[in-house]
Design a protein around this motif. Sequence first.
Motif, PDB file in Angstrom:
ATOM      1  N   ALA A 104      22.740 -20.127 -12.713  1.00 10.29           N
ATOM      2  CA  ALA A 104      21.783 -19.537 -13.649  1.00 10.29           C
ATOM      3  C   ALA A 104      21.412 -18.122 -13.217  1.00 10.29           C
ATOM      4  N   ALA A 127      18.314 -20.519 -16.927  1.00 11.48           N
ATOM      5  CA  ALA A 127      19.158 -19.450 -17.463  1.00 11.48           C
ATOM      6  C   ALA A 127      18.633 -18.954 -18.817  1.00 11.48           C
ATOM      7  N   SER A 155      20.738 -15.955 -23.984  1.00 11.86           N
ATOM      8  CA  SER A 155      22.008 -16.658 -23.805  1.00 11.86           C
ATOM      9  C   SER A 155      22.174 -17.748 -24.854  1.00 11.86           C
TER      10      SER A 155
END
Length: 323
Positions: free
Chosen positions: A183, A208, A214
């Motif tokens: 992460a 993350a 993301s």
Amino acid sequence: MKRHALTAAVLSTALMGATLSAPASAQDTQYITIGTGGQTGVYYVVGQSVCRMVNRSAEESGIRCNAPSTGGSVANINGIKSGELNMGVAQSDVQYNAYNGEAQFDQPMENLRSVFSLHGEPLTVLARKDADIHSIQDLKGKRVNIGNPGSGQRATMEVLMNAEGWDTSVFSLASELGAAEMASALADNNIDAMAYVVGHPNGAIQEATTTVESNLVPLDDDVVKGLVDKYPYYSMSTIPGGMYEGNPDDVQTFGVRATFVTSADVPDEVVYQTVKAVFDNFDRFKRLHPAFANLKPEDMISEGLSAPLHEGAKRYYKEQGWL
Ligand code: GLU
């Protein structure tokens, strides 16, 4: 460095308890060691949770339990084989390969035994938004963490890469970071995408998605569908939308089940007491992680298990009328 030193210390303490015989009395404490995974995954919580249940009844059973962080599925099975671990968590595909001597395993591990299966684990690819990755094919030319050797994600990624006709040279970088390191590597822009075979929700994907924009990548091309058709331990699987920041929609991928395994060399009484501790306290156990919420004993003693059930586990399941 710090993590390695810690793991080594925990493992060497654990080694003292690696050779087991059935406890004769409560005075005669036995120590069992359960192999897990990275600390931000779900296996670590599985191990800690099983140990919590086992340690609650340590007075009567004479069994004490610890569950250090490890490299994951393949490392756990190898640890059980060598006697460093007594039990461990492993993906259903890795369990199959170990029992049959395929893929990472040169020889069939005939004394591998199933105990029960657990939550589903989709192959989860998370990519930085700025890398613009929305399909398996988009991974080509990118910096991808394919997992440390010893992890289940590495094993499953190798299957997927083979089926796609790829080797690591299709990526601009194929990194081998461990689960707990991915992460931050994604957030620091050292990689474009990370692959993790893991239950949801979990700490690594949470970390993350909250530190870098993301997106989860769908893995549902014809090659994936071919794998699911071919192998009994793979199935299509959905990561529900809304679990992680910036990922409101369901994502289609494929996956396995987490399973709990041991060796035929571990005494029946030790496995019986471990299984009993979990299922006698099952509601309490299920509350220890959201990925456990939907677990049902009837599925857990049948699905995803290629190696035979351990005799000690069978004894408990028969007593319950489940077998
Ligand atoms: N499936 C991963 C492995 O086998 C571990 C996932 C987890 O730690 O929850 O290595």
